[in-house]
Scaffold this active site. Sequence first.
Site, PDB file in Angstrom:
ATOM      1  N   ASP A 177      31.081  34.714  86.212  1.00 60.27           N
ATOM      2  CA  ASP A 177      31.363  36.092  86.528  1.00 60.27           C
ATOM      3  C   ASP A 177      32.687  36.524  85.865  1.00 60.27           C
ATOM      4  O   ASP A 177      32.881  36.273  84.679  1.00 60.27           O
ATOM      5  CB  ASP A 177      31.392  36.288  88.052  1.00 60.27           C
ATOM      6  CG  ASP A 177      31.295  37.739  88.478  1.00 60.27           C
ATOM      7  OD1 ASP A 177      30.190  38.297  88.453  1.00 60.27           O
ATOM      8  OD2 ASP A 177      32.346  38.324  88.816  1.00 60.27           O
ATOM      9  N   TYR A 307      36.943  45.801  87.669  1.00 54.71           N
ATOM     10  CA  TYR A 307      35.793  46.223  86.865  1.00 54.71           C
ATOM     11  C   TYR A 307      36.183  47.351  85.906  1.00 54.71           C
ATOM     12  O   TYR A 307      35.741  47.382  84.752  1.00 54.71           O
ATOM     13  CB  TYR A 307      34.655  46.686  87.784  1.00 54.71           C
ATOM     14  CG  TYR A 307      33.791  45.558  88.283  1.00 54.71           C
ATOM     15  CD1 TYR A 307      32.489  45.415  87.839  1.00 54.71           C
ATOM     16  CD2 TYR A 307      34.264  44.631  89.199  1.00 54.71           C
ATOM     17  CE1 TYR A 307      31.676  44.376  88.283  1.00 54.71           C
ATOM     18  CE2 TYR A 307      33.478  43.589  89.657  1.00 54.71           C
ATOM     19  CZ  TYR A 307      32.188  43.464  89.190  1.00 54.71           C
ATOM     20  OH  TYR A 307      31.400  42.427  89.637  1.00 54.71           O
ATOM     21  N   HIS A 361      23.696  32.853  90.317  1.00 57.43           N
ATOM     22  CA  HIS A 361      25.002  33.349  89.888  1.00 57.43           C
ATOM     23  C   HIS A 361      26.163  32.581  90.515  1.00 57.43           C
ATOM     24  O   HIS A 361      27.223  32.459  89.908  1.00 57.43           O
ATOM     25  CB  HIS A 361      25.099  34.834  90.253  1.00 57.43           C
ATOM     26  CG  HIS A 361      26.290  35.532  89.712  1.00 57.43           C
ATOM     27  ND1 HIS A 361      26.478  35.774  88.370  1.00 57.43           N
ATOM     28  CD2 HIS A 361      27.374  36.062  90.332  1.00 57.43           C
ATOM     29  CE1 HIS A 361      27.606  36.427  88.184  1.00 57.43           C
ATOM     30  NE2 HIS A 361      28.172  36.614  89.357  1.00 57.43           N
TER      31      HIS A 361
END
Length: 384
Positions: A177, A307, A361
């Site tokens: 990630d 982000y 993930h």
Amino acid sequence: MNPREFKINIPDERIEDLARRLRATRWPAAMDGGNWDDGASLTFMRRLVDHWSNRFDWRAQEARLNRLSHCMGTVDGQELHFIHQPGHGPSPMPLVLTHGWPGSFTEMERVIPLLADPGAHGGDPADAFHVVVPSLPGFGFSAAPASPGTSAFKIAEWWLKLMKGLGYERFAAQGGDIGAGVSTWLARRFPDQVIGVHINYIPGSYRPPLGAGQPPVTAQEQAYLETVAAWSSAEGAYAAEQATKPQTLAYAMTDSPVGLAAWIVEKFRAWSDCDGDIERVFTMDELLTDVSIYWFGQMLDASFRIYKENRLRPLAFEASERVATPLGVAVFPRELPTPPRSWVERVFNVQSWTTMPRGGHFAALEQPHLLVEDVRAFFRPLRR
């Protein structure tokens, strides 16, 4: 850097405040309470909050987590929390492990002992690592950044200084990630200090050079690009919000623990190899420990904002640029859309590409032994 010992100790009044807020939850309606198609299932969330209110013991989780070797240190004025577990073996390799969102340092709890002391867990002591697990800025117990610009690009620089402050002039990196983004920036920016990088996710901001002078996009690569576009349309609303208006989102999540839990837990279900049954992979306590760390950290604006920072500073490459640092990739079957190897090799020196039999993930949590074995195998020849 002057690292100092740290212990988690959330004040009683903050635990009591959480309990009051959970009791006062205003529940939404749902057309089908058991369905996840519109987001977090109302039926599941009611069970999760009942567990959080009546059975989850934060103090027990805190005591368990405090068995890890927690430290605090300051790099360029940024207060960072990290775990530092020295390795047991003839010549441990320094390794920095970086988590992502919506994870935390707790993702690495199972892999730390396997990496640091393989001899005690059925492995070869020659594969030992000195393990460092920092919390990203604004995550866990690391302070929120004081000013804009803290993308994976900047964090890689802080990790370099953190590792040097611990006495590690050269080191390895691993992550998934956001942690994969930090790790690949380490490889790109500091090739003389980074021995190699292992990742279990290809950063979403990765942009290889295309066009004149570059190999044409293959059919497999084009299929990947189409898959990403379809996935972003169906599943990418969270990323669009966090990458554009993170502050607006932070008001709701800072005020509502149930809202925060729904935002996070829905991703644990969607991105894991659980076939729709989240409790097949994660216990309620594991989920709530992660959510509680976000809640008690009170830095949701920063954990969302990364982000936006990464959107403004993507992992984009010029036509002639190549990264020489060795790269290993572990591809788990329920990971977010993953490009073919050729897409990554347009820029990176891929020396290992492993297709895993199971997992998603959250590899370090879901399949710690598979991940650790691939990390060991990748770095083994780089120890020479």
